[in-house]
Design a protein around this motif. Structure first.
Motif, PDB file in Angstrom:
ATOM      1  N   ASN A  49     -32.413 -34.747   0.629  1.00 56.32           N
ATOM      2  CA  ASN A  49     -33.006 -34.116  -0.550  1.00 56.32           C
ATOM      3  C   ASN A  49     -34.214 -33.260  -0.184  1.00 56.32           C
ATOM      4  N   VAL A  50     -34.129 -32.589   0.973  1.00 52.87           N
ATOM      5  CA  VAL A  50     -35.200 -31.700   1.428  1.00 52.87           C
ATOM      6  C   VAL A  50     -34.941 -30.298   0.890  1.00 52.87           C
ATOM      7  N   PRO A  51     -35.875 -29.683   0.204  1.00 53.14           N
ATOM      8  CA  PRO A  51     -35.638 -28.355  -0.374  1.00 53.14           C
ATOM      9  C   PRO A  51     -35.341 -27.308   0.704  1.00 53.14           C
ATOM     10  N   VAL A  52     -34.398 -26.437   0.409  1.00 50.87           N
ATOM     11  CA  VAL A  52     -34.056 -25.308   1.282  1.00 50.87           C
ATOM     12  C   VAL A  52     -34.241 -24.030   0.480  1.00 50.87           C
ATOM     13  N   SER A  53     -34.912 -23.047   1.057  1.00 49.72           N
ATOM     14  CA  SER A  53     -35.231 -21.823   0.331  1.00 49.72           C
ATOM     15  C   SER A  53     -33.975 -21.011   0.028  1.00 49.72           C
ATOM     16  N   ASP A  54     -34.071 -20.187  -1.003  1.00 48.60           N
ATOM     17  CA  ASP A  54     -32.967 -19.290  -1.347  1.00 48.60           C
ATOM     18  C   ASP A  54     -32.683 -18.311  -0.217  1.00 48.60           C
ATOM     19  N   ALA A  55     -33.734 -17.922   0.514  1.00 47.23           N
ATOM     20  CA  ALA A  55     -33.553 -16.991   1.628  1.00 47.23           C
ATOM     21  C   ALA A  55     -32.679 -17.608   2.716  1.00 47.23           C
ATOM     22  N   VAL A  56     -32.915 -18.885   3.013  1.00 42.87           N
ATOM     23  CA  VAL A  56     -32.105 -19.581   4.013  1.00 42.87           C
ATOM     24  C   VAL A  56     -30.673 -19.718   3.521  1.00 42.87           C
ATOM     25  N   LYS A  57     -30.512 -20.067   2.253  1.00 47.34           N
ATOM     26  CA  LYS A  57     -29.170 -20.204   1.695  1.00 47.34           C
ATOM     27  C   LYS A  57     -28.405 -18.884   1.768  1.00 47.34           C
ATOM     28  N   LYS A  58     -29.094 -17.785   1.473  1.00 47.87           N
ATOM     29  CA  LYS A  58     -28.451 -16.472   1.532  1.00 47.87           C
ATOM     30  C   LYS A  58     -28.020 -16.153   2.952  1.00 47.87           C
ATOM     31  N   GLU A  59     -28.885 -16.452   3.906  1.00 55.12           N
ATOM     32  CA  GLU A  59     -28.568 -16.195   5.314  1.00 55.12           C
ATOM     33  C   GLU A  59     -27.384 -17.035   5.771  1.00 55.12           C
ATOM     34  N   VAL A  60     -27.384 -18.294   5.369  1.00 61.38           N
ATOM     35  CA  VAL A  60     -26.273 -19.180   5.718  1.00 61.38           C
ATOM     36  C   VAL A  60     -24.969 -18.668   5.132  1.00 61.38           C
ATOM     37  N   ARG A  61     -25.015 -18.276   3.867  1.00 62.81           N
ATOM     38  CA  ARG A  61     -23.787 -17.806   3.204  1.00 62.81           C
ATOM     39  C   ARG A  61     -23.233 -16.553   3.881  1.00 62.81           C
ATOM     40  N   LEU A  62     -24.097 -15.637   4.290  1.00 62.10           N
ATOM     41  CA  LEU A  62     -23.641 -14.424   4.964  1.00 62.10           C
ATOM     42  C   LEU A  62     -22.927 -14.770   6.272  1.00 62.10           C
ATOM     43  N   THR A  63     -23.468 -15.734   7.002  1.00 65.48           N
ATOM     44  CA  THR A  63     -22.840 -16.142   8.262  1.00 65.48           C
ATOM     45  C   THR A  63     -21.521 -16.856   8.004  1.00 65.48           C
ATOM     46  N   LEU A  64     -21.490 -17.687   6.974  1.00 62.42           N
ATOM     47  CA  LEU A  64     -20.243 -18.371   6.627  1.00 62.42           C
ATOM     48  C   LEU A  64     -19.162 -17.378   6.210  1.00 62.42           C
ATOM     49  N   ASP A  65     -19.550 -16.337   5.497  1.00 56.93           N
ATOM     50  CA  ASP A  65     -18.581 -15.311   5.114  1.00 56.93           C
ATOM     51  C   ASP A  65     -18.018 -14.621   6.355  1.00 56.93           C
ATOM     52  N   LYS A  66     -18.873 -14.404   7.360  1.00 57.52           N
ATOM     53  CA  LYS A  66     -18.396 -13.839   8.614  1.00 57.52           C
ATOM     54  C   LYS A  66     -17.406 -14.791   9.280  1.00 57.52           C
ATOM     55  N   GLY A  67     -17.715 -16.089   9.207  1.00 60.94           N
ATOM     56  CA  GLY A  67     -16.832 -17.087   9.808  1.00 60.94           C
ATOM     57  C   GLY A  67     -15.483 -17.168   9.124  1.00 60.94           C
ATOM     58  N   THR A  68     -15.474 -17.169   7.802  1.00 60.74           N
ATOM     59  CA  THR A  68     -14.195 -17.265   7.098  1.00 60.74           C
ATOM     60  C   THR A  68     -13.371 -15.995   7.290  1.00 60.74           C
ATOM     61  N   ALA A  69     -14.023 -14.843   7.357  1.00 56.11           N
ATOM     62  CA  ALA A  69     -13.300 -13.594   7.615  1.00 56.11           C
ATOM     63  C   ALA A  69     -12.677 -13.617   9.004  1.00 56.11           C
ATOM     64  N   SER A  70     -13.425 -14.118   9.967  1.00 55.83           N
ATOM     65  CA  SER A  70     -12.911 -14.208  11.339  1.00 55.83           C
ATOM     66  C   SER A  70     -11.749 -15.189  11.430  1.00 55.83           C
ATOM     67  N   LEU A  71     -11.900 -16.337  10.766  1.00 60.50           N
ATOM     68  CA  LEU A  71     -10.834 -17.330  10.787  1.00 60.50           C
ATOM     69  C   LEU A  71      -9.579 -16.777  10.113  1.00 60.50           C
ATOM     70  N   GLY A  72      -9.759 -16.057   9.029  1.00 58.95           N
ATOM     71  CA  GLY A  72      -8.627 -15.461   8.349  1.00 58.95           C
ATOM     72  C   GLY A  72      -7.873 -14.471   9.225  1.00 58.95           C
ATOM     73  N   GLN A  73      -8.595 -13.822  10.111  1.00 62.48           N
ATOM     74  CA  GLN A  73      -7.976 -12.856  11.015  1.00 62.48           C
ATOM     75  C   GLN A  73      -7.276 -13.540  12.192  1.00 62.48           C
ATOM     76  N   LEU A  74      -7.840 -14.650  12.680  1.00 59.93           N
ATOM     77  CA  LEU A  74      -7.347 -15.282  13.898  1.00 59.93           C
ATOM     78  C   LEU A  74      -6.290 -16.359  13.646  1.00 59.93           C
ATOM     79  N   ALA A  75      -6.431 -17.100  12.564  1.00 61.74           N
ATOM     80  CA  ALA A  75      -5.562 -18.260  12.341  1.00 61.74           C
ATOM     81  C   ALA A  75      -4.185 -17.834  11.846  1.00 61.74           C
TER      82      ALA A  75
END
Length: 227
Positions: free
Chosen positions: A114-140
């Protein structure tokens, strides 16, 4: 006899455990959590998992351990014979770790403590995850397995790497990784029905209460040191 050091709530521990069980390699399990002094003697960085070989050599880092197991116990191979196909399997593994597991891990404190995480960190994480899912969609391929018609290390690695984005995505990002990649949800359900997956999942559930108690105690100690 091999000894696998770590705990069953760890997704990286479970990657190695799944490989051993799939290949039918006998091994003992030694319960040890991060922060315990004995773990540093087994893993220089104090990370889970570690593995003691039959000759007494101790190794660490999950990717190293599964490569060792693949070479030392070649029955029921989890890597293709063809060098290019082997590289494709490893490519999926590396991509999934770098762009799905590691960024999602940044949100674990919010879920487990229950440690707060900033919106900026969440946005950065989401952008990287979107890169990951796009890559997986291309490779798998998901035909029916990640890299084709044979189950490989890519399937085992991806299953447990996905555990972290599946855990943090809904509550922290209002996002679900499974629908983000065509075929991923069906593959994930297929993997869950595997007998080895069921055994690993059962052991994970059995360990979860003790693990969470350990996390709570460790975080409580850290807060006292900060005060």
């Amino acid at each position: 006899m091999l000894t696998l050091h770590g705990f069953s709530s760890s997704n990286y521990y479970n990657i190695v455990k799944h490989c051993l069980l799939h290949k039918g390699v006998p091994f003992d399990e030694h319960l040890v959590y991060p922060g315990m002094p004995e773990l540093v003697a087994l893993s220089p960085a104090g990370k889970v998992p570690a593995l003691t070989t039959a000759s007494g050599t101790t190794l660490s880092e999950s990717s190293v351990l599964i490569e060792y197991i693949e070479e030392a116990y070649p029955d029921k191979p989890l890597l293709p014979k063809d060098p290019e196909q082997r590289a494709q399997v490893r490519q999926v593994m590396k991509m999934a770790e770098l762009y799905l597991e590691l960024p999602a891990r940044r949100l674990l404190p919010a879920v487990l403590g229950n440690v707060p995480v900033s919106d900026a960190v969440k946005k950065e994480v989401r952008l990287t995850l979107d890169k990951g899912t796009a890559s997986l969609g291309q490779l798998a391929r998901f035909k029916p397995w990640v890299c084709g018609d044979e189950l490989s290390l890519a399937d085992i690695y991806l299953r447990y790497v996905l555990a972290i984005p599946k855990l943090v995505g809904p509550s922290q990002l209002q996002w679900d990784v499974l629908p983000a990649v065509p075929g991923l949800a069906e593959w994930d359900a297929r993997m869950a029905e595997d007998a080895v997956s069921k055994q690993v999942d059962a052991d994970q559930q059995a360990n979860m209460k003790e693990f969470m108690a350990y996390v709570g105690k460790a975080m409580g100690g850290a807060k006292q040191e900060d005060n």
